[in-house]
Enzyme design. Structure first.
Site, mmCIF file in Angstrom:
data_model
loop_
_atom_site.group_PDB
_atom_site.id
_atom_site.type_symbol
_atom_site.label_atom_id
_atom_site.label_comp_id
_atom_site.label_asym_id
_atom_site.label_seq_id
_atom_site.Cartn_x
_atom_site.Cartn_y
_atom_site.Cartn_z
ATOM 1 C CB ALA A 112 53.287 -10.710 12.963
ATOM 2 C CE LYS A 113 52.584 -18.726 11.055
ATOM 3 N NZ LYS A 113 51.174 -18.971 10.716
ATOM 4 N N GLY A 114 56.058 -16.070 13.777
ATOM 5 C CA GLY A 114 57.286 -16.344 14.507
ATOM 6 C C GLY A 114 57.588 -17.819 14.482
#
Ligand code: NAD
Length: 424
Positions: A112-114
């Site tokens: 995941a990444k944000g």
């Protein structure tokens, strides 16, 4: 594959680079190729609007993202980036690389990444805190210690993680330290996290050097970036008998054929903010960095540093990718054809996420380990992962990068296949 309607196409975007890497690995996956489109589609992408009252009373709106690329092997894991260039395309690619990295090292996580499209240096501390808290509330719908665990990335740090942890905890009515990693030590952070990525670069380098007949004792090392990753990796190579002959940061390129004194350089950097002007080395032109005589190169600064032209003149036998994405695909091919071994980012710099995993495990158990326990466990995981990738490269006669992708994609797609498609 059906094209995604919500990302711009183009051969030079981060997402298209990632898709090219998946195309390269596909021929090696046998029956699992049937499932490969899983990796070409992010599972979930959330775009949030973050309204922020500025210190002067005005109201601005910022764009925030959280992408969960793949959750087949466990909760999502990946950092949060605050940078003016953040967009959906970049966050998607970064989340996908986390899927590959966690699987390559065999951590029980998806990717995941944000991020927020913002220049954090232009905000006051109060504005930064309010921005972080609203972003955390907005993505609170999909994050959680069993769902998706953010961490620091470019432009964020332990303080931002503390605000994220507190906001998530306030919204749930109880303290939940395991929702983010990279926290301050006194708030459930882990010993050894800060130096973990540089340590992992050294461990993977040590294992590959041993197997390629490269002597670390007396080796000439070149390091780009003297920050968190580069300085620790350099320090460990020097402790093993190597000498760092050239170091480059954003301010200068320093050369000393006898080896740069890293302790003195760190002290200089602490009081001068960068390495420029350090009296213990000669300052050379920045492009001369690439043509310096070296045995091992550690790019530990930015993506896109090793171009085809630079790859053509490098004298090293080994490249250890401390940074994410420092080598362009055509430069990678050039290095392979010249017999230079490249330890790819997805394994070389995975020491950080490995100790983040330890932090999460310690938070869940509320039982904390000593620094030596952490370093020993990380050494074991990184060494085993590196040997596995090395053996796969020998078996398939391919580069270590392709081998790391084969190992990772096999693990992800096996999980995907065995879970099956819901509702069937
Ligand atoms: P950092 O901010 O601590 O250090 C970055 C270094 O790069 C600094 O010395 C800076 O001067 C130098 N630099 C910046 N621009 C440069 C330029 N144009 N030319 C030469 N040097 C330049 O960052 P870090 O945490 O050490 O991260 C470095 C790289 O490692 C990044 O690609 C990051 O994504 C990657 N990485 C970091 C971690 C981690 O745990 N910190 C984990 C995985 C990957």
């Amino acid at each position: 594959m059906d094209k995604l309607s919500y990302v711009s196409e183009g051969s030079t975007t981060a997402w298209s680079t990632y898709l090219q890497q998946i195309d390269r690995v596909a021929p090696y996956l046998g029956d699992l190729t049937r499932w490969i489109d899983t990796l070409r589609h992010p599972k979930r992408a959330l775009i949030v609007d973050i309204p922020l009252q500025m210190d002067d009373g005005s109201i601005r709106h910022f764009e925030g993202f959280r992408v969960q690329h793949n959750l087949s092997r466990g909760p999502g894991k990946g950092g949060v980036r605050y940078h003016p260039n953040v967009d959906l395309n970049e966050v998607m690619a970064l989340s996908a690389w986390m899927t590959i990295k966690c699987a390559a090292v065999n951590l029980p996580y998806g990717g995941a990444k944000g991020g927020i499209r913002v220049d954090p240096f232009k905000l006051s501390e109060g504005e930064l805190e309010r921005l972080t808290r609203r972003y955390t509330s907005e993505i609170g719908l999909i994050i959680g210690p069993q769902k998706d665990i953010p961490a620091p990335d470019v432009g964020t740090n332990a303080k931002v993680m503390a605000w994220m942890m507190d906001t998530y905890s306030m919204n749930h009515g109880t303290t939940i330290t395991g929702v983010v990693t990279g926290k301050p030590i006194h708030l459930g952070g882990s010993l050894g996290r800060e130096k973990a990525t540089g340590r992992g670069v050294y461990i993977t380098g040590r294992e590959v050097a041993r197997r390629s007949g490269i002597e670390i004792e007396g080796a000439k090392i070149a390091v780009q970036g003297f920050g968190n990753v580069g300085s620790e990796a350099a320090r460990l190579f020097v402790a093993a008998g190597a000498r760092v002959v050239v170091i480059q940061d954003h301010s200068a390129t320093l050369f000393n054929a006898n080896g740069i004194d890293l302790t003195a350089l760190s002290e200089w950097q602490a009081s001068n903010k960068n390495i420029a002007g350090f009296p213990g080395a000669e300052e050379i032109a920045s492009e001369a960095f690439w043509s310096t005589q070296m045995d091992i190169l550690i790019p530990a600064a930015l993506e896109g540093q090793i171009t085809r032209e630079r790859a053509e003149i490098l004298s090293c036998k080994l490249v250890l990718e401390g940074a994410n994405g420092p080598t362009y695909p055509d430069a990678d091919d050039m290095l392979t054809s010249r017999g230079v071994t490249v330890v790819p980012d997805v394994i070389c710099n995975a020491g950080g996420v490995t100790v983040s995993y330890f932090e999460w495990v310690q938070d869940m158990a509320s039982f904390f380990w000593s620094e030596s326990e952490i370093n020993d466990r990380m050494d074991k995981i990184m060494t085993e992962a590196m040997i596995h990738v090395w053996d796969k490269a020998s078996e398939k006669s391919c580069s270590l990068r392709t081998a790391a992708y084969i190992v990772a994609c096999e693990r992800i797609l096996m999980a995907r296949k065995d879970r099956g498609i819901y509702p069937g």
